[in-house]
Design a protein around this motif. Structure first.
Motif, PDB file in Angstrom:
ATOM      1  N   GLY A  17      -7.087  -5.572   8.471  1.00  0.00           N
ATOM      2  CA  GLY A  17      -6.780  -4.616   7.411  1.00  0.00           C
ATOM      3  C   GLY A  17      -6.658  -3.201   7.935  1.00  0.00           C
ATOM      4  O   GLY A  17      -5.894  -2.388   7.385  1.00  0.00           O
ATOM      5  N   ALA A  18      -7.387  -2.885   9.004  1.00  0.00           N
ATOM      6  CA  ALA A  18      -7.271  -1.559   9.612  1.00  0.00           C
ATOM      7  C   ALA A  18      -5.922  -1.388  10.295  1.00  0.00           C
ATOM      8  O   ALA A  18      -5.300  -0.321  10.229  1.00  0.00           O
ATOM      9  CB  ALA A  18      -8.406  -1.341  10.609  1.00  0.00           C
ATOM     10  N   SER A  19      -5.438  -2.440  10.938  1.00  0.00           N
ATOM     11  CA  SER A  19      -4.099  -2.379  11.522  1.00  0.00           C
ATOM     12  C   SER A  19      -3.048  -2.233  10.425  1.00  0.00           C
ATOM     13  O   SER A  19      -2.049  -1.516  10.583  1.00  0.00           O
ATOM     14  CB  SER A  19      -3.821  -3.645  12.351  1.00  0.00           C
ATOM     15  OG  SER A  19      -2.546  -3.603  12.951  1.00  0.00           O
ATOM     16  N   ILE A  20      -3.292  -2.887   9.293  1.00  0.00           N
ATOM     17  CA  ILE A  20      -2.355  -2.784   8.169  1.00  0.00           C
ATOM     18  C   ILE A  20      -2.245  -1.348   7.679  1.00  0.00           C
ATOM     19  O   ILE A  20      -1.139  -0.840   7.425  1.00  0.00           O
ATOM     20  CB  ILE A  20      -2.790  -3.729   7.025  1.00  0.00           C
ATOM     21  CG1 ILE A  20      -2.537  -5.192   7.423  1.00  0.00           C
ATOM     22  CG2 ILE A  20      -2.038  -3.401   5.731  1.00  0.00           C
ATOM     23  CD1 ILE A  20      -3.101  -6.205   6.445  1.00  0.00           C
ATOM     24  N   VAL A  21      -3.385  -0.648   7.530  1.00  0.00           N
ATOM     25  CA  VAL A  21      -3.293   0.724   7.012  1.00  0.00           C
ATOM     26  C   VAL A  21      -2.708   1.681   8.046  1.00  0.00           C
ATOM     27  O   VAL A  21      -2.122   2.704   7.684  1.00  0.00           O
ATOM     28  CB  VAL A  21      -4.645   1.238   6.465  1.00  0.00           C
ATOM     29  CG1 VAL A  21      -5.075   0.423   5.259  1.00  0.00           C
ATOM     30  CG2 VAL A  21      -5.729   1.288   7.528  1.00  0.00           C
ATOM     31  N   VAL A  45       0.841  -1.199   0.000  1.00  0.00           N
ATOM     32  CA  VAL A  45       0.000   0.000   0.000  1.00  0.00           C
ATOM     33  C   VAL A  45       0.879   1.254   0.000  1.00  0.00           C
ATOM     34  O   VAL A  45       0.633   2.204  -0.748  1.00  0.00           O
ATOM     35  CB  VAL A  45      -0.957   0.005   1.211  1.00  0.00           C
ATOM     36  CG1 VAL A  45      -1.841   1.260   1.178  1.00  0.00           C
ATOM     37  CG2 VAL A  45      -1.828  -1.246   1.236  1.00  0.00           C
ATOM     38  N   ARG A  46       1.920   1.243   0.817  1.00  0.00           N
ATOM     39  CA  ARG A  46       2.854   2.373   0.832  1.00  0.00           C
ATOM     40  C   ARG A  46       3.453   2.618  -0.539  1.00  0.00           C
ATOM     41  O   ARG A  46       3.469   3.759  -1.036  1.00  0.00           O
ATOM     42  CB  ARG A  46       3.986   2.093   1.838  1.00  0.00           C
ATOM     43  CG  ARG A  46       5.108   3.125   1.828  1.00  0.00           C
ATOM     44  CD  ARG A  46       6.385   2.557   2.425  1.00  0.00           C
ATOM     45  NE  ARG A  46       6.878   1.406   1.668  1.00  0.00           N
ATOM     46  CZ  ARG A  46       7.852   0.592   2.110  1.00  0.00           C
ATOM     47  NH1 ARG A  46       8.414   0.790   3.271  1.00  0.00           N
ATOM     48  NH2 ARG A  46       8.251  -0.422   1.347  1.00  0.00           N
ATOM     49  N   ASP A  47       3.930   1.563  -1.171  1.00  0.00           N
ATOM     50  CA  ASP A  47       4.580   1.713  -2.483  1.00  0.00           C
ATOM     51  C   ASP A  47       3.600   2.222  -3.536  1.00  0.00           C
ATOM     52  O   ASP A  47       3.974   3.022  -4.401  1.00  0.00           O
ATOM     53  CB  ASP A  47       5.173   0.372  -2.916  1.00  0.00           C
ATOM     54  CG  ASP A  47       6.323  -0.079  -2.016  1.00  0.00           C
ATOM     55  OD1 ASP A  47       6.833   0.757  -1.236  1.00  0.00           O
ATOM     56  OD2 ASP A  47       6.690  -1.268  -2.085  1.00  0.00           O
ATOM     57  N   MET A  54      -0.190   0.712   9.860  1.00  0.00           N
ATOM     58  CA  MET A  54       1.223   0.454   9.537  1.00  0.00           C
ATOM     59  C   MET A  54       1.656   1.269   8.326  1.00  0.00           C
ATOM     60  O   MET A  54       2.748   1.855   8.303  1.00  0.00           O
ATOM     61  CB  MET A  54       1.446  -1.024   9.236  1.00  0.00           C
ATOM     62  CG  MET A  54       1.528  -1.935  10.412  1.00  0.00           C
ATOM     63  SD  MET A  54       1.960  -3.598   9.808  1.00  0.00           S
ATOM     64  CE  MET A  54       2.082  -4.455  11.378  1.00  0.00           C
ATOM     65  N   THR A  55       0.804   1.290   7.306  1.00  0.00           N
ATOM     66  CA  THR A  55       1.120   2.067   6.108  1.00  0.00           C
ATOM     67  C   THR A  55       1.303   3.531   6.450  1.00  0.00           C
ATOM     68  O   THR A  55       2.242   4.183   5.966  1.00  0.00           O
ATOM     69  CB  THR A  55      -0.003   1.915   5.060  1.00  0.00           C
ATOM     70  OG1 THR A  55      -0.112   0.539   4.669  1.00  0.00           O
ATOM     71  CG2 THR A  55       0.276   2.767   3.837  1.00  0.00           C
ATOM     72  N   ALA A  56       0.427   4.058   7.300  1.00  0.00           N
ATOM     73  CA  ALA A  56       0.563   5.456   7.731  1.00  0.00           C
ATOM     74  C   ALA A  56       1.891   5.678   8.446  1.00  0.00           C
ATOM     75  O   ALA A  56       2.542   6.719   8.274  1.00  0.00           O
ATOM     76  CB  ALA A  56      -0.606   5.842   8.634  1.00  0.00           C
ATOM     77  N   GLU A  57       2.324   4.684   9.219  1.00  0.00           N
ATOM     78  CA  GLU A  57       3.623   4.787   9.895  1.00  0.00           C
ATOM     79  C   GLU A  57       4.758   4.837   8.882  1.00  0.00           C
ATOM     80  O   GLU A  57       5.705   5.623   9.036  1.00  0.00           O
ATOM     81  CB  GLU A  57       3.797   3.611  10.862  1.00  0.00           C
ATOM     82  CG  GLU A  57       2.846   3.644  12.047  1.00  0.00           C
ATOM     83  CD  GLU A  57       2.861   2.363  12.866  1.00  0.00           C
ATOM     84  OE1 GLU A  57       2.554   2.435  14.063  1.00  0.00           O
ATOM     85  OE2 GLU A  57       3.171   1.290  12.306  1.00  0.00           O
ATOM     86  N   TYR A  58       4.684   3.998   7.872  1.00  0.00           N
ATOM     87  CA  TYR A  58       5.702   4.024   6.813  1.00  0.00           C
ATOM     88  C   TYR A  58       5.710   5.380   6.106  1.00  0.00           C
ATOM     89  O   TYR A  58       6.778   5.939   5.807  1.00  0.00           O
ATOM     90  CB  TYR A  58       5.435   2.925   5.789  1.00  0.00           C
ATOM     91  CG  TYR A  58       5.784   1.527   6.241  1.00  0.00           C
ATOM     92  CD1 TYR A  58       6.959   1.260   6.920  1.00  0.00           C
ATOM     93  CD2 TYR A  58       4.939   0.458   5.956  1.00  0.00           C
ATOM     94  CE1 TYR A  58       7.282  -0.017   7.322  1.00  0.00           C
ATOM     95  CE2 TYR A  58       5.250  -0.830   6.357  1.00  0.00           C
ATOM     96  CZ  TYR A  58       6.421  -1.072   7.038  1.00  0.00           C
ATOM     97  OH  TYR A  58       6.738  -2.347   7.433  1.00  0.00           O
ATOM     98  N   LEU A  59       4.524   5.917   5.824  1.00  0.00           N
ATOM     99  CA  LEU A  59       4.435   7.212   5.149  1.00  0.00           C
ATOM    100  C   LEU A  59       4.956   8.333   6.040  1.00  0.00           C
ATOM    101  O   LEU A  59       5.530   9.317   5.556  1.00  0.00           O
ATOM    102  CB  LEU A  59       2.987   7.488   4.737  1.00  0.00           C
ATOM    103  CG  LEU A  59       2.418   6.545   3.671  1.00  0.00           C
ATOM    104  CD1 LEU A  59       0.933   6.828   3.456  1.00  0.00           C
ATOM    105  CD2 LEU A  59       3.181   6.678   2.354  1.00  0.00           C
TER     106      LEU A  59
END
Length: 256
Positions: A83-87, A59-61, A89-94
């Motif tokens: 999936g909510a925990s995953i996004v 998602v980040r990429d 995580m994506t916010a953390e990467y961003l």
């Protein structure tokens, strides 16, 4: 308003075909259908949850790549269950890349995985709304064993995540509790949980108002689950204590 939206749905069957059928009316899938080329949808993890980290990075990429040609677009994220925990995580990467997140939409986030992160909303998220299932003890008791021995559609063992956010001066973060099963919180309720149809309608109405306020052109619809009777449970063998079997066959009732 220009936006790009990464969406990760909840846990479901390993088979992609079975998953697509079971999640066809989920709030996440409805959103993706209405957003066209502005969104990208990922199915949720299988039961083991080992693909959580890889999905968060995908998602980040995707967002980073989309921003190369759409730098003016607001970044949004949406997820249900794991999936909510995953996004998150994506916010953390961003956040590590100094990419702001305009809006984060969560449906009953749970962190049922072995990885670090995905639990606290990071500082780069300006706005979040989180629909959370109730922990009402009476509902948990009433539906225990109703979808199989030892299984409860309220999913009391799942816990909650995404309930806190890193404080920033302009951050706007809210969660709201709804009386329904974990499935209902994602738009895919259980036919034997009598509260689920009304719960799904309440969530759709609340989220639709939030979407409008943030410029997301989506209208969720609550699709009632197929009617199904509550699975009858056998009576206790005798008065049970916390250390005695409650059901025939030695199945112990979980202590909530």
């Amino acid at each position: 308003m220009a936006f790009i939206l990464g969406i990760v749905d909840g846990t479901g069957p390993y088979s992609d075909t079975e998953y697509a059928t079971s999640m066809a009316n989920s709030f996440c899938k409805q959103t993706d259908r209405q957003c066209g080329m502005s969104s990208q949808y990922w199915r949720g993890p299988a039961a083991a949850g080992m693909d959580v980290l890889g999905t968060a990075r995908s998602v980040r990429d995707w967002i980073v790549e989309k921003r190369r040609t759409r730098s003016d677009a607001d970044v949004m994220l949406m997820g249900y269950s794991r999936g909510a925990s995953i996004v998150i995580m994506t916010a953390e990467y961003l956040n590590e890349l100094n990419v702001p997140v305009h809006s984060l939409w969560l449906f009953d986030a749970v962190a049922r995985h072995v990885y670090t992160g995905g639990e606290v909303i990071p500082a780069n998220v300006a706005y979040s709304r989180h629909a959370v299932r109730t922990d009402d003890a009476e509902m948990i008791r009433r539906y225990e064993g109703s979808i199989g021995v030892g299984q409860n559609p309220m999913r009391p063992s799942f816990g909650h995540t995404g309930m806190t956010a890193v404080r920033t001066p302009n951050g706007d973060h809210q969660h709201r509790v709804f009386r329904g099963s974990h499935g209902a919180l994602g738009g895919v309720g259980w036919g034997n949980v009598e509260e689920d149809p009304a719960c799904q309608r309440e969530i759709a109405g609340w989220m639709n108002r939030c979407f409008q306020a943030r410029g997301l052109p989506v209208t969720l619809t609550a699709v009632d689950p197929p009617a199904a009777p509550i699975t009858p449970r056998p009576p206790p063998l005798r008065a049970a204590t916390p250390t005695e079997p409650l059901y025939p066959g030695g199945v112990r009732r979980p202590l909530y």
